[in-house]
Design an enzyme around this catalytic site. Structure first.
Site, PDB file in Angstrom:
ATOM      1  N   SER A 104      47.568  34.824  47.817  1.00 49.90           N
ATOM      2  CA  SER A 104      46.998  35.162  46.314  1.00 49.90           C
ATOM      3  C   SER A 104      48.367  35.228  44.670  1.00 49.90           C
ATOM      4  O   SER A 104      49.174  36.334  45.331  1.00 49.90           O
ATOM      5  CB  SER A 104      46.589  36.167  46.613  1.00 49.90           C
ATOM      6  OG  SER A 104      46.347  37.041  45.423  1.00 49.90           O
ATOM      7  N   HIS A 135      39.071  32.939  42.078  1.00 50.37           N
ATOM      8  CA  HIS A 135      38.210  33.922  43.210  1.00 50.37           C
ATOM      9  C   HIS A 135      38.272  34.391  41.687  1.00 50.37           C
ATOM     10  O   HIS A 135      39.130  35.568  41.168  1.00 50.37           O
ATOM     11  CB  HIS A 135      39.035  34.989  43.900  1.00 50.37           C
ATOM     12  CG  HIS A 135      38.313  36.082  44.256  1.00 50.37           C
ATOM     13  ND1 HIS A 135      38.716  37.520  45.043  1.00 50.37           N
ATOM     14  CD2 HIS A 135      37.009  36.341  44.226  1.00 50.37           C
ATOM     15  CE1 HIS A 135      37.760  38.053  45.467  1.00 50.37           C
ATOM     16  NE2 HIS A 135      36.882  37.478  44.412  1.00 50.37           N
ATOM     17  N   ASP A 195      39.538  38.627  51.945  1.00 50.90           N
ATOM     18  CA  ASP A 195      40.882  39.212  51.229  1.00 50.90           C
ATOM     19  C   ASP A 195      40.939  40.205  50.811  1.00 50.90           C
ATOM     20  O   ASP A 195      39.849  41.101  50.929  1.00 50.90           O
ATOM     21  CB  ASP A 195      40.128  38.271  49.567  1.00 50.90           C
ATOM     22  CG  ASP A 195      41.050  38.780  48.565  1.00 50.90           C
ATOM     23  OD1 ASP A 195      42.090  38.935  48.371  1.00 50.90           O
ATOM     24  OD2 ASP A 195      40.451  38.058  47.438  1.00 50.90           O
ATOM     25  N   MET A 223      36.884  37.465  39.113  1.00 50.01           N
ATOM     26  CA  MET A 223      36.591  38.991  39.812  1.00 50.01           C
ATOM     27  C   MET A 223      36.347  39.209  37.816  1.00 50.01           C
ATOM     28  O   MET A 223      36.645  39.862  37.110  1.00 50.01           O
ATOM     29  CB  MET A 223      36.991  39.460  39.448  1.00 50.01           C
ATOM     30  CG  MET A 223      36.963  39.878  41.226  1.00 50.01           C
ATOM     31  SD  MET A 223      39.027  40.221  42.050  1.00 50.01           S
ATOM     32  CE  MET A 223      39.374  39.027  41.944  1.00 50.01           C
ATOM     33  N   ASP A 276      42.812  34.419  41.438  1.00 49.16           N
ATOM     34  CA  ASP A 276      42.851  35.649  41.066  1.00 49.16           C
ATOM     35  C   ASP A 276      42.147  36.123  39.256  1.00 49.16           C
ATOM     36  O   ASP A 276      42.928  36.608  38.889  1.00 49.16           O
ATOM     37  CB  ASP A 276      42.753  37.190  41.351  1.00 49.16           C
ATOM     38  CG  ASP A 276      42.868  37.180  43.052  1.00 49.16           C
ATOM     39  OD1 ASP A 276      41.394  37.263  43.404  1.00 49.16           O
ATOM     40  OD2 ASP A 276      43.742  37.970  43.569  1.00 49.16           O
ATOM     41  N   MET A 312      40.753  38.146  36.523  1.00 51.13           N
ATOM     42  CA  MET A 312      39.580  39.474  36.359  1.00 51.13           C
ATOM     43  C   MET A 312      39.653  39.505  34.659  1.00 51.13           C
ATOM     44  O   MET A 312      40.304  39.313  34.042  1.00 51.13           O
ATOM     45  CB  MET A 312      40.985  40.383  37.749  1.00 51.13           C
ATOM     46  CG  MET A 312      40.999  40.306  38.514  1.00 51.13           C
ATOM     47  SD  MET A 312      42.141  41.881  38.957  1.00 51.13           S
ATOM     48  CE  MET A 312      41.976  41.254  40.939  1.00 51.13           C
ATOM     49  N   MET A 364      34.824  40.702  50.623  1.00 46.33           N
ATOM     50  CA  MET A 364      36.106  41.040  50.378  1.00 46.33           C
ATOM     51  C   MET A 364      36.564  42.364  51.150  1.00 46.33           C
ATOM     52  O   MET A 364      35.671  43.244  52.086  1.00 46.33           O
ATOM     53  CB  MET A 364      35.353  41.715  49.007  1.00 46.33           C
ATOM     54  CG  MET A 364      36.024  41.136  47.574  1.00 46.33           C
ATOM     55  SD  MET A 364      37.372  40.305  47.519  1.00 46.33           S
ATOM     56  CE  MET A 364      37.979  41.011  47.183  1.00 46.33           C
ATOM     57  N   HIS A 399      45.358  30.791  46.338  1.00 42.85           N
ATOM     58  CA  HIS A 399      44.079  31.931  46.011  1.00 42.85           C
ATOM     59  C   HIS A 399      44.463  32.480  44.536  1.00 42.85           C
ATOM     60  O   HIS A 399      45.781  33.166  44.448  1.00 42.85           O
ATOM     61  CB  HIS A 399      43.894  32.687  46.992  1.00 42.85           C
ATOM     62  CG  HIS A 399      42.990  33.787  46.184  1.00 42.85           C
ATOM     63  ND1 HIS A 399      41.670  33.782  47.018  1.00 42.85           N
ATOM     64  CD2 HIS A 399      42.833  35.150  45.733  1.00 42.85           C
ATOM     65  CE1 HIS A 399      40.249  34.446  46.291  1.00 42.85           C
ATOM     66  NE2 HIS A 399      41.528  35.328  45.989  1.00 42.85           N
TER      67      HIS A 399
HETATM   68  C1  DX5 Z   1      41.821  41.501  44.776  1.00 40.41           C
HETATM   69  C2  DX5 Z   1      42.091  40.131  45.251  1.00 40.41           C
HETATM   70  C3  DX5 Z   1      42.922  40.250  46.100  1.00 40.41           C
HETATM   71  C4  DX5 Z   1      44.582  40.326  46.294  1.00 40.41           C
HETATM   72  C5  DX5 Z   1      44.959  40.342  47.590  1.00 40.41           C
HETATM   73  O1  DX5 Z   1      41.131  41.828  43.947  1.00 40.41           O
HETATM   74  O2  DX5 Z   1      41.292  39.538  45.097  1.00 40.41           O
HETATM   75  O3  DX5 Z   1      42.707  38.417  46.072  1.00 40.41           O
HETATM   76  O4  DX5 Z   1      45.651  39.300  45.536  1.00 40.41           O
HETATM   77  O5  DX5 Z   1      46.150  41.177  47.980  1.00 40.41           O
HETATM   78  P1  DX5 Z   1      45.935  41.798  49.145  1.00 40.41           P
HETATM   79  O6  DX5 Z   1      46.594  40.653  49.962  1.00 40.41           O
HETATM   80  O7  DX5 Z   1      48.001  42.440  48.894  1.00 40.41           O
HETATM   81  O8  DX5 Z   1      45.607  42.916  49.702  1.00 40.41           O
HETATM   82 ZN    ZN Z   2      41.172  37.601  45.248  1.00 39.87          ZN
END
Ligand code: DX5
Ligand code: ZN
Length: 221
Positions: free
Chosen positions: A8, A64, A173, A66, A33, A35, A135, A31
């Protein structure tokens, strides 16, 4: 089958994304993210940045989302160059319609479930999905501790995928490390997001290999 490792970039240096992407060229995908500061209390990046990442990344993009109103936003990430687009079950009005729209756009379609969201409503719909993301932390931030209670959901998804003989991937994740990945793989996950575990290492490439190896002994054939 080897475990798929998706680092990620949430834990990468956002000022040097092209260099950070080159460091994970040995991964199966990156990956990304996204947000929106509404669905989760954090803000990361959006369409223009994802488009540029898609242009320079040595590996496919696993986006991903969010974000709220996934029905509106997810198809635009398919157009932006993602290989796979994951929307949250809690953020869509019509998950099957959205999954079909994503597939029609040429990308893999996936649904993500927060830790307290049940998978049962999706178990009869797995053939509409290319991946289910369980998750294993509350979404929003990297570096959180793995929630052990989510393993039971991973087991239920994996069992349903196996029973229906589907090619659907089971992704996890949050809190994936060399210490936790073995038992997550044993529960049936095959695709692993790892942010801090990969980018917190001086040698992300070696850490990716280490994670893959740690998952392998227990991974189902
Ligand atoms: C959190 C993200 C993850 C995050 C995971 O909301 O969706 O993808 O990067 O981070 P680690 O691997 O550090 O838990
Ligand atoms: Zn993620």
């Amino acid at each position: 089958m080897a475990a798929r490792i998706h680092p990620s970039i949430l834990s990468a240096d956002f000022v040097n994304l092209e260099r950070e992407l080159a460091r994970i060229a040995g991964a199966d995908a990156v990956h990304v993210d996204v947000m929106d500061a509404h669905f989760v209390p954090n803000l990361t990046l959006g369409l223009p940045v994802v488009r540029r990442i898609a242009e320079v990344s040595p590996v496919p993009l696993d986006v991903h989302l969010m974000v709220e109103d996934a029905d509106r936003w997810a198809p635009q990430y398919a157009e932006a160059g993602a290989a796979s687009v994951t929307f949250h079950a809690e953020a869509t009005q019509a998950p099957v319609r959205l999954a079909r729209e994503l597939r029609a756009g040429g990308v893999r379609a996936a649904v993500a479930l927060r830790p307290a969201t049940p998978v049962e409503p999706f178990l009869d719909l797995l053939d509409e999905l290319d991946m289910v993301l369980v998750m294993t932390v509350e979404p929003g931030f990297g570096g959180q501790a793995f929630i052990e209670g989510t393993l039971a959901k991973v087991r239920r998804v994996a069992a349903a995928v196996r029973a229906a003989r589907l090619p659907t991937w089971v992704q996890v994740d949050g809190g994936v490390t060399a210490q936790t990945i073995g038992r997550i793989a044993a529960a049936g996950a095959d695709t692993f997001v790892a942010g801090s575990a990969v980018y917190g290492s001086d040698d992300p490439g070696a850490r990716i290999d280490e994670l893959r190896a740690a998952a392998r002994p227990t991974l189902r054939a």
